[in-house]
Design an enzyme around this catalytic site. Sequence first.
Site, PDB file in Angstrom:
ATOM      1  N   ASP A  31       0.864  -1.184   0.000  1.00 22.73           N
ATOM      2  CA  ASP A  31       0.000   0.000   0.000  1.00 22.73           C
ATOM      3  C   ASP A  31       0.902   1.236   0.000  1.00 22.73           C
ATOM      4  OD1 ASP A  31      -3.242   0.307   1.224  1.00 22.73           O
ATOM      5  OD2 ASP A  31      -1.980   2.066   0.882  1.00 22.73           O
ATOM      6  N   ASN A  32       0.525   2.261  -0.740  1.00 20.29           N
ATOM      7  CA  ASN A  32       1.341   3.495  -0.704  1.00 20.29           C
ATOM      8  C   ASN A  32       0.810   4.492   0.328  1.00 20.29           C
ATOM      9  OD1 ASN A  32      -0.906   4.585  -1.898  1.00 20.29           O
ATOM     10  ND2 ASN A  32       0.116   5.284  -3.770  1.00 20.29           N
ATOM     11  N   GLY A  36      -5.207   4.885   2.180  1.00 18.76           N
ATOM     12  CA  GLY A  36      -5.248   3.989   3.338  1.00 18.76           C
ATOM     13  C   GLY A  36      -4.388   4.525   4.465  1.00 18.76           C
ATOM     14  N   ASP A  56       4.646   2.144  -3.996  1.00 22.96           N
ATOM     15  CA  ASP A  56       3.732   2.642  -5.015  1.00 22.96           C
ATOM     16  C   ASP A  56       3.762   1.711  -6.219  1.00 22.96           C
ATOM     17  OD1 ASP A  56       2.536   4.147  -7.169  1.00 22.96           O
ATOM     18  OD2 ASP A  56       2.737   5.904  -5.861  1.00 22.96           O
ATOM     19  N   SER A 120     -15.873  -2.671 -10.504  1.00 19.87           N
ATOM     20  CA  SER A 120     -16.933  -1.797 -10.002  1.00 19.87           C
ATOM     21  C   SER A 120     -18.177  -1.862 -10.871  1.00 19.87           C
ATOM     22  CB  SER A 120     -16.369  -0.372  -9.988  1.00 19.87           C
ATOM     23  OG  SER A 120     -17.392   0.568 -10.028  1.00 19.87           O
ATOM     24  N   TYR A 145     -13.411   6.643 -14.520  1.00 19.63           N
ATOM     25  CA  TYR A 145     -13.204   5.617 -13.502  1.00 19.63           C
ATOM     26  C   TYR A 145     -13.746   4.263 -13.977  1.00 19.63           C
ATOM     27  CZ  TYR A 145     -13.825   3.147  -9.051  1.00 19.63           C
ATOM     28  OH  TYR A 145     -13.808   2.220  -8.054  1.00 19.63           O
ATOM     29  N   VAL A 184     -20.580   9.359  -0.111  1.00 23.89           N
ATOM     30  CA  VAL A 184     -21.706  10.217   0.246  1.00 23.89           C
ATOM     31  C   VAL A 184     -21.950  10.297   1.768  1.00 23.89           C
ATOM     32  CG1 VAL A 184     -23.395   8.347  -0.215  1.00 23.89           C
ATOM     33  CG2 VAL A 184     -24.130  10.721  -0.283  1.00 23.89           C
ATOM     34  N   ILE A 201     -26.701  18.876  -0.887  1.00 20.68           N
ATOM     35  CA  ILE A 201     -26.776  17.564  -1.552  1.00 20.68           C
ATOM     36  C   ILE A 201     -26.449  17.776  -3.026  1.00 20.68           C
ATOM     37  CG2 ILE A 201     -28.314  15.654  -2.183  1.00 20.68           C
ATOM     38  CD1 ILE A 201     -29.879  16.241   0.419  1.00 20.68           C
TER      39      ILE A 201
HETATM   40  O1  LIG Z   1     -21.476  15.151  -0.980  1.00 25.60           O
HETATM   41  C1  LIG Z   1     -22.051  14.328  -1.717  1.00 25.60           C
HETATM   42  C2  LIG Z   1     -21.441  13.148  -2.187  1.00 25.60           C
HETATM   43  C3  LIG Z   1     -22.154  12.294  -3.002  1.00 25.60           C
HETATM   44  N1  LIG Z   1     -23.416  12.581  -3.369  1.00 25.60           N
HETATM   45  C4  LIG Z   1     -24.162  11.647  -4.245  1.00 25.60           C
HETATM   46  O2  LIG Z   1     -24.147  10.375  -3.654  1.00 25.60           O
HETATM   47  C5  LIG Z   1     -24.059   9.341  -4.621  1.00 25.60           C
HETATM   48  C6  LIG Z   1     -22.998   8.349  -4.234  1.00 25.60           C
HETATM   49  O3  LIG Z   1     -21.715   8.942  -4.319  1.00 25.60           O
HETATM   50  P1  LIG Z   1     -20.419   8.279  -3.705  1.00 25.60           P
HETATM   51  O4  LIG Z   1     -19.292   9.248  -3.830  1.00 25.60           O
HETATM   52  O5  LIG Z   1     -20.727   7.731  -2.362  1.00 25.60           O
HETATM   53  O6  LIG Z   1     -20.156   6.993  -4.599  1.00 25.60           O
HETATM   54  P2  LIG Z   1     -20.097   6.670  -6.157  1.00 25.60           P
HETATM   55  O7  LIG Z   1     -21.428   6.030  -6.485  1.00 25.60           O
HETATM   56  O8  LIG Z   1     -19.635   7.785  -6.995  1.00 25.60           O
HETATM   57  O9  LIG Z   1     -18.900   5.569  -6.182  1.00 25.60           O
HETATM   58  C7  LIG Z   1     -18.811   4.458  -5.298  1.00 25.60           C
HETATM   59  O10 LIG Z   1     -19.371   3.324  -5.862  1.00 25.60           O
HETATM   60  C8  LIG Z   1     -18.833   2.979  -7.117  1.00 25.60           C
HETATM   61  C9  LIG Z   1     -19.524   1.734  -7.542  1.00 25.60           C
HETATM   62  O11 LIG Z   1     -20.882   1.947  -7.653  1.00 25.60           O
HETATM   63  C10 LIG Z   1     -17.323   2.864  -7.138  1.00 25.60           C
HETATM   64  O12 LIG Z   1     -16.878   1.578  -6.893  1.00 25.60           O
HETATM   65  C11 LIG Z   1     -16.621   3.902  -6.300  1.00 25.60           C
HETATM   66  O13 LIG Z   1     -15.284   3.577  -6.021  1.00 25.60           O
HETATM   67  C12 LIG Z   1     -17.345   4.183  -5.020  1.00 25.60           C
HETATM   68  O14 LIG Z   1     -16.790   5.318  -4.381  1.00 25.60           O
HETATM   69  C13 LIG Z   1     -23.779  10.024  -5.944  1.00 25.60           C
HETATM   70  O15 LIG Z   1     -24.892   9.857  -6.787  1.00 25.60           O
HETATM   71  C14 LIG Z   1     -23.528  11.474  -5.596  1.00 25.60           C
HETATM   72  O16 LIG Z   1     -24.037  12.350  -6.557  1.00 25.60           O
HETATM   73  C15 LIG Z   1     -24.023  13.748  -2.912  1.00 25.60           C
HETATM   74  O17 LIG Z   1     -25.164  14.038  -3.214  1.00 25.60           O
HETATM   75  N2  LIG Z   1     -23.314  14.587  -2.090  1.00 25.60           N
END
Ligand SMILES: O=c1ccn([C@@H]2O[C@H](COP(=O)(O)OP(=O)(O)O[C@H]3O[C@H](CO)[C@H](O)[C@H](O)[C@H]3O)[C@@H](O)[C@H]2O)c(=O)[nH]1
Length: 317
Positions: A31-32, A36, A56, A120, A145, A184, A201
């Site tokens: 792990d870098n 983490g 890395d 993913s 991604y 989120v 949001i």
């Molecule tokens: O402050 C925030 C952050 C997120 N969201 C919303 O919440 C949802 C979920 O966002 P996340 O950042 O929690 O997760 P993602 O769905 O973008 O991605 C996650 O799930 C993916 C698989 O579905 C990938 O594997 C990824 O690595 C993992 O972080 C999104 O629709 C986003 O628009 C908000 O409304 N406000």
Amino acid sequence: MKVLVTGGAGFIGSHLVDALMERGYEVRVLDNLSAGSLENIEQWLGHANFEFVKGDMRDPEVVKDAVKGVDAVFHLAANPEVRIGSQSPELLYETNVLITYNLLEAMRRKGVKVLAFTSSSTVYGEAKKLPTPEDYGPLEPISVYGGAKLAAEALISGYAHTFDMKAIVFRLANIIGKRSNHGVIYDFINKLKKNPNRLEILGDGTQRKSYLHVSDTVEAMLHLFNEFLKEDKTYDVYNIGSEDWITVKEIAEIVSREMGLNPEFYFTGGVDGGRGWKGDVKIMLLSIEKAKAKGWKPKMNSYQAVEKTVRELLGKE
Ligand SMILES: O=c1ccn([C@@H]2O[C@H](COP(=O)(O)OP(=O)(O)O[C@H]3O[C@H](CO)[C@H](O)[C@H](O)[C@H]3O)[C@@H](O)[C@H]2O)c(=O)[nH]1
């Protein structure tokens, strides 16, 4: 069995390490420490079956050293942020595609034959079929991604078939739980700690996805990995998720309630019809029939997983 866990000090990686150590595996973590931390694996430092290497994976020499003497690799090292794709595509390429290539080359040269990879749900892009099964296609990711994860999957399949390896790919839903430091729920908690009266949001709040607790995720990975080892298969792909979904607005309500707050919700409106960012998939639900047929099923649904994660991140459990 001796295994290498790349990204083993990260969120999902460290939970996998806990499970592997508890089951008596010999574990090396590479792990870098970019996302983490040593804290996540603190309890194993100094254990006779455990070794930590800071390095890395963009450096091929680091990877070659790390795979020496292992029987299998769990490859979890990656930059997990979907949202950085429009600003830093190069970073997502390097930390998802290039490092996977470096790993495959190192495994080929050192004769390591077994690989498990965390891909993913984002490889499906905006799937027209819900719940989306593993054989859905054509795959059209809508984020860099997702594209990078799909490219890594393709390389793994090519290497597995060409160099007589065995590789299993897990396409994960949105994984949540203790030690997660992005996403989120983490964002909402931090925003509410700064301002308990108002919660921003991203998007329109109707984004609806399937969330799975990390404990269920690790159970699925180990169960499916062990089943796969018994089978005469070169390459296989499994979705891992829960069977329901939850909206971002519902997540906001759970976080607020668990924090004892009643903030005003402010929706940014987002981009491209209510997405949080460019490449944000609005609706995601994976079919997990294939994993269930192998004897795994999640213990928690999306709502329970979100509730438990909020409590864990608030230090309540
Ligand atoms: O402050 C925030 C952050 C997120 N969201 C919303 O919440 C949802 C979920 O966002 P996340 O950042 O929690 O997760 P993602 O769905 O973008 O991605 C996650 O799930 C993916 C698989 O579905 C990938 O594997 C990824 O690595 C993992 O972080 C999104 O629709 C986003 O628009 C908000 O409304 N406000």
